[in-house]
Enzyme design. Sequence first.
Site, PDB file in Angstrom:
ATOM      1  N   GLY A   1      -2.213  -7.965   4.197  1.00 55.11           N
ATOM      2  CA  GLY A   1      -1.615  -8.058   4.492  1.00 55.11           C
ATOM      3  C   GLY A   1      -0.432  -8.572   5.042  1.00 55.11           C
ATOM      4  O   GLY A   1       0.150  -8.178   6.207  1.00 55.11           O
ATOM      5  N   THR A   2      -0.746  -9.842   4.460  1.00 55.67           N
ATOM      6  CA  THR A   2       0.196 -10.802   4.809  1.00 55.67           C
ATOM      7  C   THR A   2       1.949 -10.013   4.321  1.00 55.67           C
ATOM      8  O   THR A   2       2.697  -9.834   5.446  1.00 55.67           O
ATOM      9  CB  THR A   2       0.044 -12.229   3.749  1.00 55.67           C
TER      10      THR A   2
ATOM     11  N   TRP B   1       2.924  -7.694   4.411  1.00 55.18           N
ATOM     12  CA  TRP B   1       3.795  -6.410   4.682  1.00 55.18           C
ATOM     13  C   TRP B   1       3.830  -6.813   6.566  1.00 55.18           C
ATOM     14  O   TRP B   1       4.755  -6.309   6.885  1.00 55.18           O
ATOM     15  CB  TRP B   1       2.516  -5.575   5.728  1.00 55.18           C
TER      16      TRP B   1
ATOM     17  N   HIS C   1      -1.482 -19.408   5.451  1.00 55.50           N
ATOM     18  CA  HIS C   1      -3.324 -18.705   5.139  1.00 55.50           C
ATOM     19  C   HIS C   1      -4.435 -19.606   5.628  1.00 55.50           C
ATOM     20  O   HIS C   1      -6.036 -20.334   5.436  1.00 55.50           O
ATOM     21  CB  HIS C   1      -3.648 -18.726   3.928  1.00 55.50           C
TER      22      HIS C   1
ATOM     23  N   ARG D   1      -8.742  -8.026   7.071  1.00 58.22           N
ATOM     24  CA  ARG D   1      -8.459  -6.843   6.865  1.00 58.22           C
ATOM     25  C   ARG D   1     -10.198  -6.658   6.600  1.00 58.22           C
ATOM     26  O   ARG D   1     -10.723  -8.030   6.525  1.00 58.22           O
ATOM     27  CB  ARG D   1      -7.752  -7.084   5.447  1.00 58.22           C
TER      28      ARG D   1
ATOM     29  N   SER E   1      -8.827  -6.475  -3.715  1.00 57.91           N
ATOM     30  CA  SER E   1      -7.132  -6.610  -3.463  1.00 57.91           C
ATOM     31  C   SER E   1      -6.791  -7.954  -4.472  1.00 57.91           C
ATOM     32  O   SER E   1      -5.923  -8.461  -5.158  1.00 57.91           O
ATOM     33  CB  SER E   1      -6.587  -6.574  -2.307  1.00 57.91           C
TER      34      SER E   1
HETATM   35  P1  A3P Z   1      -3.718  -3.567  -2.351  1.00 59.46           P
HETATM   36  O1  A3P Z   1      -4.614  -4.856  -2.751  1.00 59.46           O
HETATM   37  O2  A3P Z   1      -5.454  -3.595  -1.075  1.00 59.46           O
HETATM   38  O3  A3P Z   1      -3.077  -2.917  -2.092  1.00 59.46           O
HETATM   39  P2  A3P Z   1      -0.864  -9.922   0.752  1.00 59.46           P
HETATM   40  O4  A3P Z   1      -0.147  -9.379   1.463  1.00 59.46           O
HETATM   41  O5  A3P Z   1      -2.118 -10.362   2.252  1.00 59.46           O
HETATM   42  O6  A3P Z   1      -1.414 -10.385  -0.220  1.00 59.46           O
HETATM   43  O7  A3P Z   1      -1.658  -8.399   0.927  1.00 59.46           O
HETATM   44  C1  A3P Z   1      -1.843  -7.813   0.102  1.00 59.46           C
HETATM   45  C2  A3P Z   1      -2.037  -6.052  -0.452  1.00 59.46           C
HETATM   46  O8  A3P Z   1      -1.218  -5.830   1.683  1.00 59.46           O
HETATM   47  C3  A3P Z   1      -2.233  -5.204  -1.212  1.00 59.46           C
HETATM   48  O9  A3P Z   1      -3.454  -4.194  -0.334  1.00 59.46           O
HETATM   49  C4  A3P Z   1      -0.754  -4.344  -0.872  1.00 59.46           C
HETATM   50  O10 A3P Z   1      -0.615  -3.498  -1.385  1.00 59.46           O
HETATM   51  C5  A3P Z   1      -0.779  -4.498   0.427  1.00 59.46           C
HETATM   52  N1  A3P Z   1       0.546  -4.502   1.128  1.00 59.46           N
HETATM   53  C6  A3P Z   1       1.554  -4.915   0.303  1.00 59.46           C
HETATM   54  N2  A3P Z   1       2.780  -4.845   1.265  1.00 59.46           N
HETATM   55  C7  A3P Z   1       2.020  -3.443   2.310  1.00 59.46           C
HETATM   56  C8  A3P Z   1       2.517  -2.991   3.145  1.00 59.46           C
HETATM   57  N3  A3P Z   1       4.350  -2.741   3.303  1.00 59.46           N
HETATM   58  N4  A3P Z   1       2.368  -1.813   3.468  1.00 59.46           N
HETATM   59  C9  A3P Z   1       1.403  -1.691   3.221  1.00 59.46           C
HETATM   60  N5  A3P Z   1      -0.101  -2.518   2.818  1.00 59.46           N
HETATM   61  C10 A3P Z   1       1.023  -3.709   2.040  1.00 59.46           C
END
Ligand code: A3P
Length: 343
Positions: A71-72, A74, A138, A164, A172
Amino acid sequence: MPAPADATRPATDMAELLPSLPLETRCPPLPLRRYNGFWLPESVLTELPAIHARLEPRPSDVFLASFPKSGTTWLKALAFATAHRATHPPSDAGHPLRRMNPHECVQFMEMDPELRRDTGSLLEEFEQLASPRVLATHLPYCLLPESITTGEGAAASRVVYVCRNPKDAFISGLFFVKKVSSAYGAGASAGARAFNLEEAFELFCEGRVFAGPQWRHVLQYWEASMRRPKQVLFLEYERMLRDPEATVKKLAEFMGCGFSKEEEEGGVVDEIVKLCSLKELKNMEVNRSGGNQAGVRNDAYFRKGSSGDWRNHLTPELARRLDKIVEEALQGSGFAFVDDANM
Ligand code: A3P
């Protein structure tokens, strides 16, 4: 004389130490080395001493920390939109998040291994940023510069961690690696293209993934949040999904920029939540068609954004196996992961 592999502080001559560290080449996209109990890309380890020596945190700094795929993206969007709402109201048609991917708005403090830039120039770029600076990492807690992990109250910088469920983080990551591996070309680890679920699962269970073991990464930040609650905020992706408005308010309070009554009544919290929602970000032109210099497309960062997607990919047997490994590793810690089933 380089420091031993399990020293707490980075060896000053990491280039000299690196070849002696355990190597993992099966985990795409980059070769990993184990240092201080964590597997990290060689490029990240190489720049660690410079980050420790040269990064000068300001009390107003906020460091967003996470294990990859937790969720980085986000969290970067939410923290950026919240911290800079006075200069960039979330309703602005020209808001930076409408023109740039969240990873461009908030950069990783360890040079993004995808973008082989010079660490020195990156640190200089950080010095130019106006306060409050929002940076991301990270790195595991034990490898953060001491200037971030010490100090209390208003004189010390803050860390926000997003955690997570490991099964969802794993799935993911699997999809992400499949999507981005081709961008790395010759720099990718051997077998990048042939990476399948079973192989990836073995490596994840052994902790042999970027910043792994995942549960150890999480546990260190959780413990830090217990010891230093004013400096380290621990968020869970699953709870953020359940109540993004409460998350944004908590984030703002923690960052020292809580919402006024007028802002809340004026709908600013809702606007930030909407601007940073998966649906909104995923559909922005920059995130549909853009990409970084290394050729990683921005759309790779946005997939389902749900909790419990692992059920669609892991057999009950594999899920139980990972649960058992994690349970044993967390035993006696007081920490347990949440997922959609136990919330
Ligand atoms: P999924 O692959 O399960 O859909 P990171 O940002 O750490 O790389 O994590 C990626 C995960 O966060 C992905 O999960 C992605 O879809 C989800 N993600 C990205 N943007 C988001 C948002 N605005 N709200 C909720 N989840 C989000």
